[in-house]
Enzyme design. Structure first.
Site, PDB file in Angstrom:
ATOM      1  N   LYS A 160       4.791   0.542   9.004  1.00 54.93           N
ATOM      2  CA  LYS A 160       4.843   1.847   8.356  1.00 54.93           C
ATOM      3  C   LYS A 160       4.214   2.925   9.231  1.00 54.93           C
ATOM      4  CE  LYS A 160       3.195   0.020   4.644  1.00 54.93           C
ATOM      5  NZ  LYS A 160       2.524  -0.166   3.356  1.00 54.93           N
ATOM      6  N   ARG A 203       5.643 -12.995   9.451  1.00 53.89           N
ATOM      7  CA  ARG A 203       6.305 -11.738   9.114  1.00 53.89           C
ATOM      8  C   ARG A 203       7.660 -11.673   9.811  1.00 53.89           C
ATOM      9  NH1 ARG A 203       4.260  -6.607   9.816  1.00 53.89           N
ATOM     10  NH2 ARG A 203       2.363  -7.302   8.831  1.00 53.89           N
ATOM     11  N   GLU A 207       0.872  -1.165   0.000  1.00 53.18           N
ATOM     12  CA  GLU A 207       0.000   0.000   0.000  1.00 53.18           C
ATOM     13  C   GLU A 207       0.915   1.222   0.000  1.00 53.18           C
ATOM     14  OE1 GLU A 207      -2.705   0.342   3.331  1.00 53.18           O
ATOM     15  OE2 GLU A 207      -3.486   2.228   2.530  1.00 53.18           O
TER      16      GLU A 207
END
Ligand code: ATP
Ligand code: MG
Length: 554
Positions: free
Chosen positions: A269, A259, A34
């Site tokens: 982020k 992850r 994104e």
């Protein structure tokens, strides 16, 4: 690329099976960031995985911007992400934007309405949350759940035409408010946001939600294996539901993996943006940031990041990797590549009183004492030098073999010098060490008369280039006992950067350009900073020190 991914992992086994059974003739993967921030090392793991699989199985890989939320997204991020993927050593077969599919997504939502599988809901966000129930209690049906297909089609169109305010209405899938999987309790698929989109401008004022958009994006592109992180495992049945109910031709398979988490690092982020916005760091590419642009500016190499990602592998369970493992791969990669030079981080003047004032010489010093093929370089030498402050002690502690009054050491690649005197400033600090040298002891002359216990590095004061050295420590001290359980902004290390004004030997570094890398003797690997280096001054970022006690378990 040297670090081809040959080891096995559970995702490869799935792919091999799908190819063997003929379920697919070839694979297509994607990396779907994104564009709401800069990429970080965690993304590098996903990039290495998706691009690596496509390469290994002769498939394709798409870089797809998942740009469905105009409020947080920006072209600045789009550009940085492209640059970072390329820098990591990868190239995509196709570059797509999810926003290119807005028409198709809208049509599929209309299809759901027509099938009685979606409805417009007027509940407020708080009410929707309340009606959703909990893990132990079923949810309640929305009072708008039984609107007719015609009414839903009409209102949804009005939503699209901008006739309502943000938050006034949403489109929801009509599934099961009592499902044990909360994701199935009539998830929102469209919301109203009167915001200008970086790609579609003001064409749309309704935007699809991730849970709905992502499976459609994958299906539209014919993605075969849609690899995501573990927290999406609960959403997999919903992912499959949307693909099936929207009657998508291609059926992608979602596969989850763990992850990457690193010690002393935040990897989100949202948090990284907070560090930037609150000026804890000097932008997204601050060399202390775990962003790709940050570590690139610091001097990390893409090879070492790829090797690191290869080493940590792909697992099904979350874990935290010691950030020193990455340091290990950096040293391994930089050792043969970064030319050797002498640099003084905290200078102390050393004067050789018996070396003639008008004399100087060029010493030929080997670049690598263990590897002759690395050749030699010329290093200027004369009467006045700089050494490291820590290489001198007026009152030596036990087992201190470097310079102190009366002691003799070797100057690396040069001569033995003996300290005879010191000069202090008005505060009692030693500002100059006075020595005599012995011309017989020149390095390489085969001198065997006597031995010294230490060799120290130096630079020639007259010709040395003034440099700034920036040393870094972890930005986040999440392993400090006093920081346990604290918010990450309270775990910030106040001493994460140390800026020193020193010198480096002239010939070796005189043409150094931003991002050139050097190994400064005993001080570590350094890279020329891209932001603060000017024509007048070289600024070096320390990539990693030379040693650590850490050994990766192989
Ligand atoms: P963040 O929480 O940092 O914002 P994200 O998952 O929201 O991460 P996206 O832009 O959606 O960010 O991520 C793009 C891809 O990178 C996704 O497929 C995601 O699963 C993957 N990814 C993100 N963070 C990590 C990580 N720490 N380790 C491995 N893969 C990650
Ligand atoms: Mg995200």
């Amino acid at each position: 690329m040297s670090n081809e991914n040959n080891s096995s992992n559970f995702i490869k086994n799935i792919i091999i099976n799908d190819l063997e059974t003929g379920k697919h003739n070839g694979i297509i993967t994607r990396f779907p960031p994104e564009p709401n921030g800069y990429l970080h090392i965690g993304h590098a793991k996903s990039i290495c995985l998706n691009f690596g699989l496509a390469k290994e199985f002769n498939g394709k890989v798409n870089l797809r911007f998942d740009d469905t939320n105009p409020i947080k997204e920006d072209v600045e991020y789009v550009n940085s992400i492209k640059e970072d993927v390329k820098w990591l050593g990868f190239d995509w077969n196709n570059l797509y934007f999810a926003s290119e599919y807005f028409d198709e997504m809208y049509n599929r939502a209309v299809l759901l309405i027509k099938k009685g599988k979606a409805y417009v809901c007027d509940l407020t966000p708080d009410e929707i949350r309340e009606y959703r129930g909990t893990l132990t209690e079923p949810g309640k049906d929305s009072p708008y759940r039984n609107r007719s297909v015609e009414e839903n089609l009409e209102i949804f169109e009005k939503m699209k035409n901008g006739e309502f305010k943000d938050g006034e209405k949403v489109l929801r899938a009509k599934i099961d408010m009592s499902s044990p999987n909360i994701n199935f309790r009539d998830p929102i698929i469209y919301r109203i946001a009167h915001a200008t989109h970086h790609n579609t401008g003001d064409k749309w004022c309704i935007y699809p939600m991730y849970a709905f958009a992502h499976p459609l994006e994958d299906a539209i592109e014919g993605i075969t294996h849609s690899i995501c992180t573990l927290e999406f495992a609960d959403q997999r049945p919903l992912y499959d539901w949307f693909v099936a109910e929207c009657e998508m031709e291609n059926v992608p398979r979602q596969i989850e993996f763990a992850r990457l988490n690193l010690t002393n690092t935040v990897m989100s982020k949202r948090k990284l943006k907070q560090l930037v916005d609150e000026r804890v760091t000097d932008g997204w590419d601050d060399p202390r940031m775990p962003t790709i642009s940050g570590v690139r500016r610091r001097g990390y190499t893409s090879e070492s990041i790829r090797n690191f990602c290869q080493e940590i592998g792909v697992a099904k369970a979350d874990s935290k990797v010691d950030s020193q493992l990455l340091d290990h791969f950096l040293r391994e990669d930089l050792q043969p590549k970064a030319p050797l030079a002498m640099g003084i981080l905290k200078p102390l003047k050393l004067v050789i009183t018996n070396y003639p004032e008008d004399q100087s010489e060029m010493l030929e010093i080997e670049n690598n004492t263990k590897d002759e093929t690395k050749g030699t370089r010329l290093v200027p030498f004369s009467r006045e030098l700089y050494i490291e402050q820590e290489d001198f002690m007026e009152d030596p502690i036990k087992k201190y073999f470097r310079l102190f009054p009366g002691n003799e050491v070797r100057l690396k690649g040069a001569y033995f010098v003996k300290c005879n005197d010191i000069i202090k400033d008005e505060n009692g600090n030693v500002v100059e060490v006075q020595c005599t040298y012995d011309p017989e002891t020149k390095s390489g002359s085969g001198f065997t008369g006597r031995k010294v216990k230490a060799t120290i590095h130096w630079v020639d004061a007259k010709t040395a280039v003034p440099c700034e050295f920036r040393l870094f420590d972890p930005l986040i001290l999440d392993d400090a006992p006093e920081n346990e359980g604290k918010h990450f902004l309270e775990q910030i290390n106040p001493g994460s950067i140390e800026i020193l004004q020193g010198f480096a030997e002239s010939v070796q570094i005189k043409d150094a350009k931003p991002l050139d890398k050097f190994q400064f003797v005993r001080n570590g690997f350094f890279s020329v900073d891209t932001k603060y280096t000017t024509d007048e001054k070289l600024v070096f970022n320390r990539i990693v020190p030379l040693k650590s006690s850490f050994k990766p378990s192989k």
